[in-house]
Design a protein around this motif. Sequence first.
Motif, PDB file in Angstrom:
ATOM      1  N   ALA A 392       0.857  -1.187   0.000  1.00  0.00           N
ATOM      2  CA  ALA A 392       0.000   0.000   0.000  1.00  0.00           C
ATOM      3  C   ALA A 392       0.887   1.229   0.000  1.00  0.00           C
ATOM      4  O   ALA A 392       2.013   1.200   0.473  1.00  0.00           O
ATOM      5  N   VAL A 393       0.364   2.298  -0.544  1.00  0.00           N
ATOM      6  CA  VAL A 393       1.066   3.572  -0.593  1.00  0.00           C
ATOM      7  C   VAL A 393       0.362   4.528   0.380  1.00  0.00           C
ATOM      8  O   VAL A 393      -0.858   4.714   0.269  1.00  0.00           O
ATOM      9  N   ILE A 394       1.160   5.101   1.322  1.00  0.00           N
ATOM     10  CA  ILE A 394       0.595   5.987   2.351  1.00  0.00           C
ATOM     11  C   ILE A 394       0.986   7.396   1.982  1.00  0.00           C
ATOM     12  O   ILE A 394       2.160   7.702   1.748  1.00  0.00           O
ATOM     13  N   GLN A 395      -0.028   8.247   1.955  1.00  0.00           N
ATOM     14  CA  GLN A 395       0.200   9.637   1.588  1.00  0.00           C
ATOM     15  C   GLN A 395      -0.359  10.511   2.718  1.00  0.00           C
ATOM     16  O   GLN A 395      -1.340  10.168   3.383  1.00  0.00           O
ATOM     17  N   ASP A 404       8.488   7.346   6.039  1.00  0.00           N
ATOM     18  CA  ASP A 404       9.150   7.261   7.351  1.00  0.00           C
ATOM     19  C   ASP A 404       8.063   7.477   8.413  1.00  0.00           C
ATOM     20  O   ASP A 404       7.351   8.499   8.396  1.00  0.00           O
ATOM     21  N   ALA A 405       7.901   6.509   9.304  1.00  0.00           N
ATOM     22  CA  ALA A 405       6.861   6.586  10.333  1.00  0.00           C
ATOM     23  C   ALA A 405       7.115   7.728  11.314  1.00  0.00           C
ATOM     24  O   ALA A 405       6.175   8.249  11.958  1.00  0.00           O
ATOM     25  N   ALA A 406       8.354   8.144  11.386  1.00  0.00           N
ATOM     26  CA  ALA A 406       8.683   9.199  12.357  1.00  0.00           C
ATOM     27  C   ALA A 406       8.071  10.523  11.955  1.00  0.00           C
ATOM     28  O   ALA A 406       7.940  11.443  12.786  1.00  0.00           O
ATOM     29  N   THR A 407       7.697  10.610  10.727  1.00  0.00           N
ATOM     30  CA  THR A 407       7.137  11.873  10.242  1.00  0.00           C
ATOM     31  C   THR A 407       5.641  11.944  10.461  1.00  0.00           C
ATOM     32  O   THR A 407       5.018  12.962  10.137  1.00  0.00           O
ATOM     33  N   HIS A 409       2.434  12.086  12.899  1.00  0.00           N
ATOM     34  CA  HIS A 409       2.043  12.507  14.245  1.00  0.00           C
ATOM     35  C   HIS A 409       0.632  12.057  14.517  1.00  0.00           C
ATOM     36  O   HIS A 409      -0.150  11.796  13.594  1.00  0.00           O
ATOM     37  N   ALA A 410       0.340  12.022  15.768  1.00  0.00           N
ATOM     38  CA  ALA A 410      -0.993  11.584  16.178  1.00  0.00           C
ATOM     39  C   ALA A 410      -2.012  12.569  15.667  1.00  0.00           C
ATOM     40  O   ALA A 410      -1.837  13.784  15.763  1.00  0.00           O
ATOM     41  N   GLY A 411      -3.024  11.966  15.081  1.00  0.00           N
ATOM     42  CA  GLY A 411      -4.113  12.785  14.563  1.00  0.00           C
ATOM     43  C   GLY A 411      -3.929  13.149  13.083  1.00  0.00           C
ATOM     44  O   GLY A 411      -4.812  13.789  12.490  1.00  0.00           O
ATOM     45  N   ASP A 412      -2.772  12.790  12.455  1.00  0.00           N
ATOM     46  CA  ASP A 412      -2.576  13.118  11.009  1.00  0.00           C
ATOM     47  C   ASP A 412      -3.512  12.254  10.169  1.00  0.00           C
ATOM     48  O   ASP A 412      -3.717  11.063  10.474  1.00  0.00           O
ATOM     49  N   LYS A 413      -4.036  12.904   9.183  1.00  0.00           N
ATOM     50  CA  LYS A 413      -4.886  12.185   8.235  1.00  0.00           C
ATOM     51  C   LYS A 413      -3.982  11.495   7.205  1.00  0.00           C
ATOM     52  O   LYS A 413      -3.123  12.129   6.600  1.00  0.00           O
ATOM     53  N   LEU A 414      -4.201  10.216   7.080  1.00  0.00           N
ATOM     54  CA  LEU A 414      -3.390   9.437   6.140  1.00  0.00           C
ATOM     55  C   LEU A 414      -4.300   8.780   5.099  1.00  0.00           C
ATOM     56  O   LEU A 414      -5.405   8.324   5.430  1.00  0.00           O
ATOM     57  N   THR A 415      -3.790   8.741   3.859  1.00  0.00           N
ATOM     58  CA  THR A 415      -4.520   8.060   2.780  1.00  0.00           C
ATOM     59  C   THR A 415      -3.700   6.840   2.380  1.00  0.00           C
ATOM     60  O   THR A 415      -2.522   6.949   1.984  1.00  0.00           O
ATOM     61  N   LEU A 416      -4.323   5.664   2.417  1.00  0.00           N
ATOM     62  CA  LEU A 416      -3.652   4.416   2.098  1.00  0.00           C
ATOM     63  C   LEU A 416      -4.229   3.905   0.752  1.00  0.00           C
ATOM     64  O   LEU A 416      -5.436   3.600   0.651  1.00  0.00           O
ATOM     65  N   THR A 426      -6.742   7.896  10.514  1.00  0.00           N
ATOM     66  CA  THR A 426      -6.158   8.899  11.406  1.00  0.00           C
ATOM     67  C   THR A 426      -5.133   8.208  12.283  1.00  0.00           C
ATOM     68  O   THR A 426      -5.411   7.167  12.877  1.00  0.00           O
ATOM     69  N   ALA A 427      -3.961   8.802  12.336  1.00  0.00           N
ATOM     70  CA  ALA A 427      -2.891   8.168  13.115  1.00  0.00           C
ATOM     71  C   ALA A 427      -3.126   8.454  14.577  1.00  0.00           C
ATOM     72  O   ALA A 427      -3.507   9.555  14.961  1.00  0.00           O
ATOM     73  N   ASP A 428      -2.900   7.432  15.500  1.00  0.00           N
ATOM     74  CA  ASP A 428      -3.034   7.649  16.930  1.00  0.00           C
ATOM     75  C   ASP A 428      -1.654   7.928  17.491  1.00  0.00           C
ATOM     76  O   ASP A 428      -0.667   7.964  16.786  1.00  0.00           O
ATOM     77  N   ALA A 429      -1.630   7.961  18.789  1.00  0.00           N
ATOM     78  CA  ALA A 429      -0.369   8.337  19.423  1.00  0.00           C
ATOM     79  C   ALA A 429       0.666   7.266  19.302  1.00  0.00           C
ATOM     80  O   ALA A 429       1.861   7.520  19.269  1.00  0.00           O
TER      81      ALA A 429
END
Length: 440
Positions: A392-395, A404-407, A409-416, A426-429
Amino acid sequence: MSFTGYDATSSLGMGMDAKQAPTPDRLPRLARDTTARSPWPVSVLSQKFHDAVTKWPGAWIEGQIVEINMRRESSVYITLRDNFEDVSINVMGFRNLVAMARDFRQGDRVVVHGRPDIWIKATRLSFVADDIRRVGAGDLKAQIDELRKKLKGEGLFDADRKVPIPEFPSCIGLVCAPQARAEGDVITNVNLRWPAVRFNVVHAHVQGPQCPPDVIKAIRQLDADPSVDVIIVARGGGSFEDLIGFSDEGVIRATAVCQTPIISAIGHEDDWTLIDLAADLRASTPTDAAKKVVPDVREQWQLIVGAQQQMRMRISANINNELRLVEGYASRPSLTKPHTMLEPHERFLEDSVRRIRQGLTRIVDDASFTVEKRLATLTALSPQSTLNRGYAVIQSADGHVLDDAATVHAGDKLTLTLRKGSVVATADADGQTVDTTSQA
């Protein structure tokens, strides 16, 4: 031999053959003793002439050579004419005279020594000569030769002065003696050859002192006549002295200045006068002049018939050639089978279409192969192929691909983006994705 005057009956009565010649003792001794019943045979008279002539003394005689014959090496025959009278004598000689006479020609004035003689077989008187000598250098022939040189030096005999004889004269001027044979020869032969011609005859003296002025007057008269196309000056044969008038200087000058073409026909073939040199054409005889002045109508007709035949042959040959060409054109396949003209072009078009199709097929095949090859390459390099394997491609929300997962943050909207469709999360903590929403 039979003898006129003899009585055949009395001769037969005496038993003598009529053809037996009488013996000399029975003939009269003298001419005065002969009678009609007792004549001399011709041979006796000829012999008595011979015996009398042989007693004559030799003599020197003078005259002009009008004929000389040296055809035999052992003898010479000369006709000698008196210088003033119309009298001539036959002179003959043998080897000695032959050697002397070699340098003499017709027209020479000579003195001859000899003796008279009778040829018994023909009872012919002749003069047997043993010597011949030329009389001075001023003879007629020498004078004529001097005149010839003089007139030649003036250019009267030049070829560029000659006027061409017309090929088909309509009127011929004729200078001749009245009632002369030359006139009949010319007119008769011309009429036989070309009957359409006309004559303008002017009579003149052709011998003697009246000859030159008459001939000059006749030439000038005919030259002044515009209807006369050609002039013939004609005279039959004669001695050198008889023809001397046609070597007169006045006659030669009148001939040379004449504007109308002149044909000279003087004497026989061996006779030459100065008018022959000044005339535009010389004929050997009057009859020869008739042959030269007009063409032969029969020959001309044959020429016309021959020309017509040649024209017909050439026209027929040209027509036959053209007919063969037409037949050749008509038998060509282009006319008998016109469609054959298109066959080469049809074959050319079919071959061209075939080659074009082959070329286009080859181009399309090459292009298809290239497209397929590039499609395979693109497919292999396409992100979709990776997604098809379960990746999958995460944007991020702004569309950047996250690697890079380090980039995150919690609450960022991600499209897979998956193999089929995409999921918004939505990314959690703890880096977990919650609150996903599926999108086709």
